[in-house]
Design an enzyme around this catalytic site. Structure first.
Site, mmCIF file in Angstrom:
data_model
loop_
_atom_site.group_PDB
_atom_site.id
_atom_site.type_symbol
_atom_site.label_atom_id
_atom_site.label_comp_id
_atom_site.label_asym_id
_atom_site.label_seq_id
_atom_site.Cartn_x
_atom_site.Cartn_y
_atom_site.Cartn_z
ATOM 1 N N LYS A 19 0.833 -1.301 0.102
ATOM 2 C CA LYS A 19 0.003 0.072 0.088
ATOM 3 C C LYS A 19 0.818 1.285 0.155
ATOM 4 O O LYS A 19 0.664 1.935 -0.997
ATOM 5 C CB LYS A 19 -0.748 0.132 1.275
ATOM 6 C CG LYS A 19 -2.217 -0.923 1.001
ATOM 7 C CD LYS A 19 -2.984 -1.188 2.343
ATOM 8 C CE LYS A 19 -3.354 0.060 3.147
ATOM 9 N NZ LYS A 19 -4.479 -0.387 4.279
ATOM 10 N N GLU A 43 -7.136 -1.779 14.916
ATOM 11 C CA GLU A 43 -8.345 -1.996 14.166
ATOM 12 C C GLU A 43 -9.506 -2.647 14.752
ATOM 13 O O GLU A 43 -9.770 -3.539 15.181
ATOM 14 C CB GLU A 43 -8.019 -2.830 12.833
ATOM 15 C CG GLU A 43 -8.592 -2.308 11.679
ATOM 16 C CD GLU A 43 -8.131 -2.937 10.458
ATOM 17 O OE1 GLU A 43 -8.738 -3.496 9.619
ATOM 18 O OE2 GLU A 43 -6.740 -2.556 10.095
ATOM 19 N N ASP A 72 -7.845 2.593 4.966
ATOM 20 C CA ASP A 72 -8.517 1.602 4.901
ATOM 21 C C ASP A 72 -9.175 1.308 3.791
ATOM 22 O O ASP A 72 -9.803 1.966 3.239
ATOM 23 C CB ASP A 72 -9.433 1.724 6.292
ATOM 24 C CG ASP A 72 -9.585 0.324 6.881
ATOM 25 O OD1 ASP A 72 -8.501 -0.369 7.336
ATOM 26 O OD2 ASP A 72 -10.771 -0.071 6.823
ATOM 27 N N TYR A 146 -5.844 -8.623 -3.256
ATOM 28 C CA TYR A 146 -7.002 -9.068 -4.273
ATOM 29 C C TYR A 146 -6.718 -8.674 -5.473
ATOM 30 O O TYR A 146 -7.596 -8.909 -6.242
ATOM 31 C CB TYR A 146 -8.394 -8.223 -3.646
ATOM 32 C CG TYR A 146 -8.710 -8.930 -2.406
ATOM 33 C CD1 TYR A 146 -9.369 -9.925 -2.086
ATOM 34 C CD2 TYR A 146 -8.760 -8.041 -1.285
ATOM 35 C CE1 TYR A 146 -9.746 -10.608 -0.979
ATOM 36 C CE2 TYR A 146 -9.295 -8.402 0.120
ATOM 37 C CZ TYR A 146 -9.542 -9.946 0.078
ATOM 38 O OH TYR A 146 -10.124 -10.179 1.316
ATOM 39 N N ASP A 147 -5.533 -8.059 -5.766
ATOM 40 C CA ASP A 147 -5.170 -7.608 -7.379
ATOM 41 C C ASP A 147 -5.420 -8.608 -8.339
ATOM 42 O O ASP A 147 -6.063 -8.406 -9.432
ATOM 43 C CB ASP A 147 -3.755 -7.130 -7.460
ATOM 44 C CG ASP A 147 -3.657 -5.756 -7.060
ATOM 45 O OD1 ASP A 147 -4.729 -4.933 -6.615
ATOM 46 O OD2 ASP A 147 -2.653 -5.261 -7.091
ATOM 47 N N HIS A 170 -8.682 2.868 -6.568
ATOM 48 C CA HIS A 170 -9.321 3.418 -5.526
ATOM 49 C C HIS A 170 -8.467 4.292 -4.799
ATOM 50 O O HIS A 170 -8.755 5.328 -4.161
ATOM 51 C CB HIS A 170 -9.933 2.256 -4.695
ATOM 52 C CG HIS A 170 -9.136 1.101 -4.305
ATOM 53 N ND1 HIS A 170 -8.300 0.444 -5.085
ATOM 54 C CD2 HIS A 170 -8.704 0.470 -3.139
ATOM 55 C CE1 HIS A 170 -7.444 -0.596 -4.561
ATOM 56 N NE2 HIS A 170 -7.872 -0.258 -3.135
ATOM 57 N N ARG A 171 -7.021 3.652 -4.641
ATOM 58 C CA ARG A 171 -6.257 4.351 -3.769
ATOM 59 C C ARG A 171 -5.763 5.898 -4.474
ATOM 60 O O ARG A 171 -5.622 6.696 -3.888
ATOM 61 C CB ARG A 171 -4.963 3.419 -3.780
ATOM 62 C CG ARG A 171 -3.602 4.023 -3.153
ATOM 63 C CD ARG A 171 -2.695 3.045 -2.824
ATOM 64 N NE ARG A 171 -3.398 2.000 -1.794
ATOM 65 C CZ ARG A 171 -3.721 0.777 -2.203
ATOM 66 N NH1 ARG A 171 -3.376 0.377 -3.281
ATOM 67 N NH2 ARG A 171 -4.227 0.012 -1.347
#
Ligand code: ITT
Length: 185
Positions: A19, A43, A72, A146-147, A170-171
């Site tokens: 990430k 979390e 997140d 999940y890529d 999304h990022r």
């Protein structure tokens, strides 16, 4: 394990270096230098990614005492009522991509959501974004998380197979909203 580089104004706090690598490339393109502080953040259990993100950001700022962003994410599959959603990290570690593929029958619609939350001494601010897409029938490409099973809308390929994931993910979308705000501060 916690690790930091002293020379940055803004740190990405996460246990997940994939990430960070992507966030760094994306923020570089907006002229923002991003340091990394590797840490397992608290979390909370909640159905709201927003609440989880806010708590993670406060925990990150408490640990580092410098301006931070955290992220997140959640993969929401329509035919599974939004599962795994806020539980995406746990589900990836337990049943993984294979387990998800085994759960799906017909409708494969899904979305990937990212929330970026900024926290410093006086500000707590979140930015969210999503990418609509589908879950592939098989794992395709070598990517993290999940890529290999997520196909963004208008594409035939999974995130793992794309060379421009960082321009449409999304990022990317959440970090773009964050940058527009951050650069005005
Ligand atoms: P943190 O320490 O930052 O919380 P994490 O890996 O637990 O790291 P999240 O809870 O935000 O991160 O992510 C939920 C799950 O979604 C997790 O399994 C990630 O690997 C996965 N994920 C998030 N963004 C992804 C992306 O761009 N591509 C593939 N998988 C992704």
């Amino acid at each position: 394990m916690e690790d930091m580089q002293q020379s940055h104004d803004l740190f990405f706090v996460s246990s997940n270096s994939h990430k960070y690598q992507e966030a760094k490339i994306i923020l570089d393109s907006f002229g923002i230098k991003l340091g990394f502080f590797k840490s397992n953040l608290e979390e909370i259990q909640s159905n709201s990614l927003d609440d989880i993100a806010s708590k993670k950001a406060q925990d990150a700022f408490f640990k580092l005492k410098k301006p931070v962003i955290i992220e997140d994410d959640g993969l929401f599959i329509n035919s599974l009522g939004g599962f795994p959603g806020p539980y995406s990290s746990y589900v990836f570690k337990t049943i993984g991509n294979k387990g998800i593929l085994n759960l799906l029958k017909n409708s494969r619609k899904a979305k990937f959501v990212s929330i970026i939350t900024y926290c410093d001494k006086k500000t707590l601010q979140s930015f969210n974004a999503k990418v609509d897409g589908m879950i592939s029938k098989f794992q395709k490409g070598k990517g993290w998380g999940y890529d290999p099973i997520f196909i963004p809308k208008n594409s035939k390929n999974t995130f793992a197979e794309l060379n421009n994931k960082n321009e449409l993910s999304h990022r990317f979308k959440a970090l773009k909203k964050f940058s527009n705000w951050y650069l005005k501060q």
